[in-house]
Write a protein that holds these residues in place. Structure first.
Motif, PDB file in Angstrom:
ATOM      1  N   TYR A   1       3.593  76.952  92.835  1.00 28.45           N
ATOM      2  CA  TYR A   1       3.771  75.502  93.063  1.00 28.45           C
ATOM      3  C   TYR A   1       2.628  74.913  93.873  1.00 28.45           C
TER       4      TYR A   1
ATOM      5  N   THR B   1      12.943  64.914  91.806  1.00 27.55           N
ATOM      6  CA  THR B   1      13.654  65.810  90.889  1.00 27.55           C
ATOM      7  C   THR B   1      15.143  65.848  91.211  1.00 27.55           C
TER       8      THR B   1
ATOM      9  N   LYS C   1      10.562  74.754  88.977  1.00 25.95           N
ATOM     10  CA  LYS C   1       9.886  73.630  88.319  1.00 25.95           C
ATOM     11  C   LYS C   1       8.457  73.977  87.909  1.00 25.95           C
TER      12      LYS C   1
ATOM     13  N   HIS D   1      18.190  64.481  88.778  1.00 25.75           N
ATOM     14  CA  HIS D   1      19.227  65.432  88.341  1.00 25.75           C
ATOM     15  C   HIS D   1      20.621  64.863  88.566  1.00 25.75           C
TER      16      HIS D   1
ATOM     17  N   LEU E   1      13.685  74.982  94.238  1.00 30.04           N
ATOM     18  CA  LEU E   1      13.489  73.920  93.250  1.00 30.04           C
ATOM     19  C   LEU E   1      12.045  73.918  92.736  1.00 30.04           C
ATOM     20  N   LEU E   2      11.103  73.964  93.659  1.00 27.73           N
ATOM     21  CA  LEU E   2       9.688  73.933  93.270  1.00 27.73           C
ATOM     22  C   LEU E   2       9.289  75.190  92.512  1.00 27.73           C
TER      23      LEU E   2
ATOM     24  N   LYS F   1      17.499  76.708  83.532  1.00 24.19           N
ATOM     25  CA  LYS F   1      16.386  75.802  83.219  1.00 24.19           C
ATOM     26  C   LYS F   1      16.326  74.596  84.160  1.00 24.19           C
ATOM     27  N   GLU F   2      17.453  74.245  84.770  1.00 26.30           N
ATOM     28  CA  GLU F   2      17.502  73.090  85.664  1.00 26.30           C
ATOM     29  C   GLU F   2      17.127  73.513  87.087  1.00 26.30           C
ATOM     30  N   PRO F   3      16.009  73.034  87.627  1.00 24.17           N
ATOM     31  CA  PRO F   3      15.581  73.436  88.972  1.00 24.17           C
ATOM     32  C   PRO F   3      16.633  73.196  90.053  1.00 24.17           C
TER      33      PRO F   3
END
Length: 468
Positions: free
Chosen positions: A139, A451, A122, A455, A118-119, A306-308
Motif C-alpha cells: 500500500y 472506502t 485494497k 462500503h 483495509l489498505l 474481496k471487500e476491504p
C-alpha cells in the motif's frame, strides 16, 4: 556482544522515546477521529461479521485462504509469548499501571489495525505463483506511488529482520523456558537442560518446516485449528484464577488505575516515572496486538474476501482478542497474590506461579508449558509468512525458500541461547518497522475514510432496496 548491546540500547532509547509513542498514539487517534470512532460505532457490526461467522468455513480459490484462516494466521502472529511473557515483563517492570496504558493503546489500536487491513486488501497484488500478496510495502508502493518505494523497502528490511527475532528466536526461547520450568518443577535435580533445549529446538524447526514449505493454504489450515483451541485453554485457566480470587479484584483495579498516573503510590517508587509505565504499556501493547507494526495486514491480504471493509473489521476483532488475553495474564498475576518482584525482569515462571496458586505448582507449570508451546509455535508460523513476504518484495520470489531455511535454523538458535539481548533488539526493530507503516497510514487515511464510507453507503442502499 557488549558493543552490540550498548549500540542497540542507544538506538532503542531514540526509537521508543516520546516521538514514537506520540506517533503510535497519534496515528491511532487520527484514524479514530477521521472514522468517527468506527471501532466503537461499528462494534456490533464487527462482532456479527467476525465472531458471529466463526463457524462458517467459507471457500477460497487458488493462492488465497478464507477470511477466518486469514485472521487465524494474523492472530497466530499476535497471540504469541508477548501475551504471556511480554505482559509479565511489563507488569514487573512497569507495575500494574501498564495494563491501563495497554488498554488505551489497544482501543485506539483497533482503528489503526482496521486501517492497515483495509489498505492491505485494497492495494494487494497477485505474485507469479498466483498468491495474493499485500501489506505496508504494497500500500506504500500502490497507494503512495512508486517514488515512495524506498519507504516500502525500509519497512521490509526491518520486518524481515524482526521476524527472525520477534517472531522466531524469542518464541522458541520462551517455549524451552516454559518446558524447563515444568521439568524443574517436577524434578528439581534435573541436569539435562541444555540437551533438552536442543532437542526441543530441533523438533520445533522440523514441525515449522513441514508447515511453512507447504504453502499459504497449509499455513491457513493449521492456524485455523491451532489458534481457537489455544485461546480457549488459556482464557479458561486464567479466568479460573481470577474468579477464585475475585475478592481481590477491587484492590487490583485500584492499583491499575492509580499506578497508571502515580506509579510510586502503588510500588513505593520502585517503578519510577509515569513515562516508564506509559512506555512499557505501549511497547508491550504493540508487541502483543501489533497495531501499527504492519505485520498482520500481510496475513489478511491473503484472504478470499474481496471487500476491504469486510476483512478490515477482522482487524478490530483481532485487537479485541489480544486485549482479553493480555488482560487475563495481568489480572491472573495481580490477583494471585504472588510476589511480582517489581523492578526485575518478568519471566513466564511468574505466570506459572500465579496459576499454581489454584492448580498446584506442577499444574500451573504444565498449563503454561502447553499454552506457551501453542502460542509461540503459532507465532513462529505467522511471522514466517511476514518475513517471507518482505524478502519476496525486496529480492523476488526466489528469495522465499532461502529465507525460510534460515528462519527454520534460527528456531534452533533461539531455543539454545540467552534471549535478553534478542528481546532488546526485537523491541528496537519493532519500532523501526512501525515508522514507515505509520507514515503510510497517516498519508492514506483519506483512502480509508472514503472506502469505509462507500462500503456502508452501499450496504445501506442494498438494505433499502431489499425493503422496497
Amino acid at each position: 556482544m557488549e558493543l552490540i548491546a550498548s549500540i542497540n540500547q542507544a538506538v532503542n532509547g531514540v526509537v521508543w522515546g516520546a516521538p514514537m509513542l506520540i506517533m503510535l498514539i497519534g496515528v491511532g487517534l487520527l484514524m479514530t477521529v477521521r472514522s468517527h470512532g468506527l471501532q466503537f460505532r461499528k462494534f456490533g457490526y464487527t462482532m456479527r461479521n467476525t465472531f458471529g461467522k466463526l463457524l462458517h468455513k467459507g471457500q477460497a480459490g487458488e493462492g488465497e485462504i478464507t477470511p477466518f484462516q486469514a485472521v487465524s494466521t494474523a492472530l497466530a502472529g499476535t497471540l504469541g509469548t508477548g501475551s504471556i511473557a511480554g505482559i509479565a515483563t511489563a507488569v514487573t517492570l512497569g507495575g500494574p499501571g501498564t495494563l491501563f496504558w495497554l488498554w488505551m493503546t489497544a482501543l485506539i489500536g483497533m482503528a489503526t489495525k482496521y486501517s492497515e487491513v483495509l489498505l492491505a486488501v485494497k492495494f494487494r497484488e497477485r505474485n507469479q505463483y498466483g498468491d495474493w500478496v499485500g501489506g505496508p510495502m504494497y500500500y506504500i508502493k500502490n497507494g503512495l506511488g512508486r517514488r515512495w518505494k524506498w519507504l516500502a523497502a525500509l519497512f521490509c528490511i526491518f520486518a524481515a529482520l524482526a521476524a527472525l527475532g520477534t517472531g522466531n528466536a524469542i518464541q522458541a526461547g520462551n517455549i524451552v523456558g516454559a518446558i524447563n520450568t515444568l521439568v524443574l518443577t517436577i524434578d528439581p535435580a534435573f541436569t539435562g537442560t541444555e540437551t533438552l533445549n536442543l532437542v526441543v529446538g530441533i523438533v520445533l524447526a522440523v514441525l515449522a518446516a513441514i508447515v511453512l514449505f507447504g504453502g499459504v493454504k497449509r499455513l491457513g489450515a493449521v492456524t485455523e485449528k491451532l489458534v481457537p483451541g489455544m485461546a480457549v485453554i488459556y482464557v479458561v485457566t486464567c479466568l479460573s484464577v481470577v474468579l477464585f480470587n475475585a475478592d481481590r479484584l477491587p484492590s487490583v483495579f485500584h492499583d491499575i488505575f492509580t499506578g497508571a498516573f502515580s506509579p510510586g503510590g502503588v510500588t513505593g517508587g520502585a517503578v519510577g516515572s509515569m513515562f516508564v509505565v506509559l512506555s512499557w504499556g505501549v511497547k508491550r501493547g504493540i508487541f502483543s496486538n501489533e497495531a501499527g507494526l504492519g505485520t498482520a495486514p500481510m496475513a489478511h491480504a491473503t484472504t478470499s474476501e474481496k471487500e476491504p471493509v469486510k476483512q478490515a473489521v477482522y482487524g478490530i476483532f483481532e485487537v479485541f482478542n489480544t486485549i482479553i488475553i493480555c488482560t487475563l495474564t495481568g489480572l491472573t498475576m495481580l490477583c494471585s497474590g504472588i510476589d511480582l518482584h517489581f523492578g526485575t525482569t518478568g519471566e513466564t515462571a511468574l505466570v506459572s506461579s500465579a496459576l499454581g496458586t489454584l492448580f498446584t505448582p506442577q499444574g500451573g507449570a504444565l498449563i503454561i508449558a502447553v499454552c506457551l508451546v501453542l502460542f509461540a509455535f503459532s507465532t513462529i508460523l505467522g511471522w514466517a509468512l511476514y518475513g517471507s513476504r518482505c524478502c519476496e518484495f525486496l529480492l523476488g520470489p526466489k528469495a522465499i525458500k532461502p529465507y525460510r531455511v534460515v528462519y527454520v535454523l534460527i528456531t534452533v538458535v533461539g531455543a539454545t541461547t540467552n534471549l535478553e539481548l534478542v528481546w532488546s533488539i526485537a523491541d528496537t526493530l519493532n519500532g523501526l518497522m512501525a515508522l514507515p507503516n505509520l507514515v503510510a497510514l497517516a498519508a492514506l487515511s483519506g483512502v480509508v475514510v472514503k472506502t469505509t464510507r462507500e462500503h456502508f453507503a452501499k450496504e445501506r442502499d442494498e438494505k433499502e432496496s431489499a425493503g422496497n
